[in-house]
Design a protein around this motif. Structure first.
Motif, PDB file in Angstrom:
ATOM      1  N   MET A   1       0.852  -1.193   0.000  1.00 49.88           N
ATOM      2  CA  MET A   1       0.000   0.000   0.000  1.00 49.88           C
ATOM      3  C   MET A   1       0.887   1.242   0.000  1.00 49.88           C
ATOM      4  N   ASN A   2       0.565   2.199  -0.861  1.00 52.30           N
ATOM      5  CA  ASN A   2       1.329   3.439  -0.916  1.00 52.30           C
ATOM      6  C   ASN A   2       1.089   4.261   0.336  1.00 52.30           C
ATOM      7  N   THR A   3       2.133   4.923   0.756  1.00 52.67           N
ATOM      8  CA  THR A   3       2.012   5.857   1.864  1.00 52.67           C
ATOM      9  C   THR A   3       2.478   7.218   1.357  1.00 52.67           C
ATOM     10  N   HIS A   4       1.972   8.273   1.972  1.00 52.83           N
ATOM     11  CA  HIS A   4       2.332   9.613   1.556  1.00 52.83           C
ATOM     12  C   HIS A   4       3.065  10.324   2.677  1.00 52.83           C
ATOM     13  N   PHE A   5       3.836  11.333   2.287  1.00 51.89           N
ATOM     14  CA  PHE A   5       4.598  12.127   3.240  1.00 51.89           C
ATOM     15  C   PHE A   5       4.325  13.604   2.987  1.00 51.89           C
ATOM     16  N   PHE A   6       4.419  14.392   4.053  1.00 55.55           N
ATOM     17  CA  PHE A   6       4.267  15.838   3.918  1.00 55.55           C
ATOM     18  C   PHE A   6       4.948  16.535   5.080  1.00 55.55           C
ATOM     19  N   PHE A   7       5.370  17.780   4.843  1.00 54.37           N
ATOM     20  CA  PHE A   7       5.908  18.632   5.904  1.00 54.37           C
ATOM     21  C   PHE A   7       4.784  19.531   6.380  1.00 54.37           C
ATOM     22  N   ALA A   8       4.682  19.691   7.707  1.00 53.48           N
ATOM     23  CA  ALA A   8       3.600  20.504   8.256  1.00 53.48           C
ATOM     24  C   ALA A   8       4.037  21.183   9.544  1.00 53.48           C
ATOM     25  N   LEU A   9       3.359  22.275   9.840  1.00 48.86           N
ATOM     26  CA  LEU A   9       3.525  22.941  11.122  1.00 48.86           C
ATOM     27  C   LEU A   9       2.750  22.130  12.156  1.00 48.86           C
ATOM     28  N   VAL A  10       3.418  21.794  13.244  1.00 50.69           N
ATOM     29  CA  VAL A  10       2.806  21.016  14.322  1.00 50.69           C
ATOM     30  C   VAL A  10       1.997  21.960  15.200  1.00 50.69           C
ATOM     31  N   LEU A  11       0.776  21.553  15.533  1.00 47.20           N
ATOM     32  CA  LEU A  11      -0.063  22.349  16.432  1.00 47.20           C
ATOM     33  C   LEU A  11       0.076  21.829  17.856  1.00 47.20           C
ATOM     34  N   PRO A  12       0.125  22.743  18.846  1.00 43.55           N
ATOM     35  CA  PRO A  12       0.176  22.297  20.246  1.00 43.55           C
ATOM     36  C   PRO A  12      -1.116  21.563  20.631  1.00 43.55           C
ATOM     37  N   ASP A  13      -1.017  20.674  21.600  1.00 43.31           N
ATOM     38  CA  ASP A  13      -2.168  19.871  22.027  1.00 43.31           C
ATOM     39  C   ASP A  13      -3.350  20.720  22.480  1.00 43.31           C
ATOM     40  N   ASP A  14      -3.087  21.862  23.152  1.00 45.32           N
ATOM     41  CA  ASP A  14      -4.209  22.686  23.618  1.00 45.32           C
ATOM     42  C   ASP A  14      -4.979  23.295  22.442  1.00 45.32           C
ATOM     43  N   ILE A  15      -4.298  23.587  21.350  1.00 44.36           N
ATOM     44  CA  ILE A  15      -4.976  24.109  20.157  1.00 44.36           C
ATOM     45  C   ILE A  15      -5.793  23.000  19.503  1.00 44.36           C
ATOM     46  N   LYS A  16      -5.247  21.798  19.472  1.00 44.95           N
ATOM     47  CA  LYS A  16      -5.990  20.657  18.917  1.00 44.95           C
ATOM     48  C   LYS A  16      -7.269  20.415  19.725  1.00 44.95           C
ATOM     49  N   ARG A  17      -7.176  20.478  21.051  1.00 42.51           N
ATOM     50  CA  ARG A  17      -8.365  20.306  21.905  1.00 42.51           C
ATOM     51  C   ARG A  17      -9.371  21.426  21.661  1.00 42.51           C
ATOM     52  N   HIS A  18      -8.884  22.637  21.564  1.00 44.64           N
ATOM     53  CA  HIS A  18      -9.730  23.813  21.305  1.00 44.64           C
ATOM     54  C   HIS A  18     -10.528  23.627  20.010  1.00 44.64           C
ATOM     55  N   LEU A  19      -9.849  23.224  18.939  1.00 46.02           N
ATOM     56  CA  LEU A  19     -10.523  23.017  17.654  1.00 46.02           C
ATOM     57  C   LEU A  19     -11.503  21.852  17.720  1.00 46.02           C
ATOM     58  N   HIS A  20     -11.108  20.787  18.386  1.00 45.75           N
ATOM     59  CA  HIS A  20     -11.990  19.619  18.514  1.00 45.75           C
ATOM     60  C   HIS A  20     -13.270  19.989  19.278  1.00 45.75           C
ATOM     61  N   ASN A  21     -13.123  20.759  20.346  1.00 48.18           N
ATOM     62  CA  ASN A  21     -14.289  21.191  21.128  1.00 48.18           C
ATOM     63  C   ASN A  21     -15.214  22.065  20.294  1.00 48.18           C
ATOM     64  N   GLN A  22     -14.653  22.911  19.446  1.00 50.06           N
ATOM     65  CA  GLN A  22     -15.472  23.778  18.604  1.00 50.06           C
ATOM     66  C   GLN A  22     -16.271  22.992  17.576  1.00 50.06           C
ATOM     67  N   THR A  23     -15.765  21.846  17.162  1.00 47.95           N
ATOM     68  CA  THR A  23     -16.446  21.097  16.107  1.00 47.95           C
ATOM     69  C   THR A  23     -17.503  20.133  16.632  1.00 47.95           C
ATOM     70  N   ASP A  24     -17.566  19.906  17.929  1.00 45.55           N
ATOM     71  CA  ASP A  24     -18.548  18.960  18.477  1.00 45.55           C
ATOM     72  C   ASP A  24     -19.973  19.275  18.041  1.00 45.55           C
ATOM     73  N   GLU A  25     -20.397  20.522  18.162  1.00 41.84           N
ATOM     74  CA  GLU A  25     -21.751  20.916  17.785  1.00 41.84           C
ATOM     75  C   GLU A  25     -21.960  20.830  16.276  1.00 41.84           C
ATOM     76  N   VAL A  26     -20.922  21.176  15.526  1.00 42.76           N
ATOM     77  CA  VAL A  26     -21.017  21.146  14.066  1.00 42.76           C
ATOM     78  C   VAL A  26     -21.201  19.706  13.586  1.00 42.76           C
ATOM     79  N   LYS A  27     -20.499  18.767  14.225  1.00 44.65           N
ATOM     80  CA  LYS A  27     -20.576  17.343  13.847  1.00 44.65           C
ATOM     81  C   LYS A  27     -21.997  16.817  13.876  1.00 44.65           C
ATOM     82  N   SER A  28     -22.728  17.182  14.922  1.00 42.33           N
ATOM     83  CA  SER A  28     -24.083  16.653  15.058  1.00 42.33           C
ATOM     84  C   SER A  28     -25.051  17.257  14.034  1.00 42.33           C
ATOM     85  N   ALA A  29     -24.769  18.452  13.551  1.00 42.05           N
ATOM     86  CA  ALA A  29     -25.668  19.117  12.608  1.00 42.05           C
ATOM     87  C   ALA A  29     -25.313  18.858  11.140  1.00 42.05           C
TER      88      ALA A  29
END
Length: 184
Positions: A1-29
């Motif tokens: 199976m092919n795998t892909h690679f990319f360079f990216a800016l790493v986000l801190p865990d608190d920002i990831k949690r912040h974004l995840h919390n914001q999307t909870d309501e959007v997910k259900s709708a």
């Protein structure tokens, strides 16, 4: 199976949690085929695709040299938007306030990858954090309603790491950092 690679800016865990919390309501709708795992949130700087080890190693060495004296800097996530048709988007994403340092770093990474022999996407850099892919709702998507549900408040963070990620198709989380470069 092919795998892909990319360079990216790493986000801190608190920002990831912040974004995840914001999307909870959007997910259900608004149903999307795939909601990204919060561990997979990042800002892509250069997508390499299926890459030979020697080319990846050369790009990595060039990027390490190009970023050797670069300082960390502040970024701010703010707002959500979409790519694709407004009523049936391909991508739901969180925005990043335009910052010259981010564009400067991305250009260095892009140029290093091209020097290493990669043919990269020539579209202008549009920094964003993918949250979900492929809207599947029966009623049209509404970005205004999604923004109200997400209540996407701006949140600042220190951008201090770039990583080379490997994609593991079908896994969740899907992206594994295989090498990390720390900014000063």
């Amino acid at each position: 199976m092919n795998t892909h690679f990319f360079f990216a800016l790493v986000l801190p865990d608190d920002i990831k949690r912040h974004l995840h919390n914001q999307t909870d309501e959007v997910k259900s709708a608004f149903p999307f085929k795939k909601w990204l795992h919060p561990a997979d949130y990042h800002i892509t700087m250069a997508f390499l695709g299926n890459a030979e080890d020697t080319m990846k190693e050369e790009a990595l060495e060039k990027i390490k040299r190009a970023l050797a004296n670069e300082q960390s800097f502040e970024l701010k996530v703010e707002g959500i938007d979409v790519f694709g048709k407004k009523e049936s988007p391909r991508i739901l994403w969180a925005g990043v306030k335009q910052e010259e340092r981010l564009t400067f770093i991305q250009k260095k990474i892009y140029a290093s990858c091209v020097e290493a022999g990669f043919e990269l996407d020539k579209k202008p850099f549009k920094p964003h954090i993918t949250l979900a892919r492929k809207f599947e709702g029966e009623t049209p998507f509404s970005i205004n309603e999604a923004r109200q549900l997400a209540n996407p408040e701006a949140k600042a963070f220190q951008a201090s790491q770039i990583a080379l990620y490997q994609t593991h198709l079908g896994a969740s989380p899907s992206y594994e950092p295989v090498y990390t470069i720390n900014l000063q």
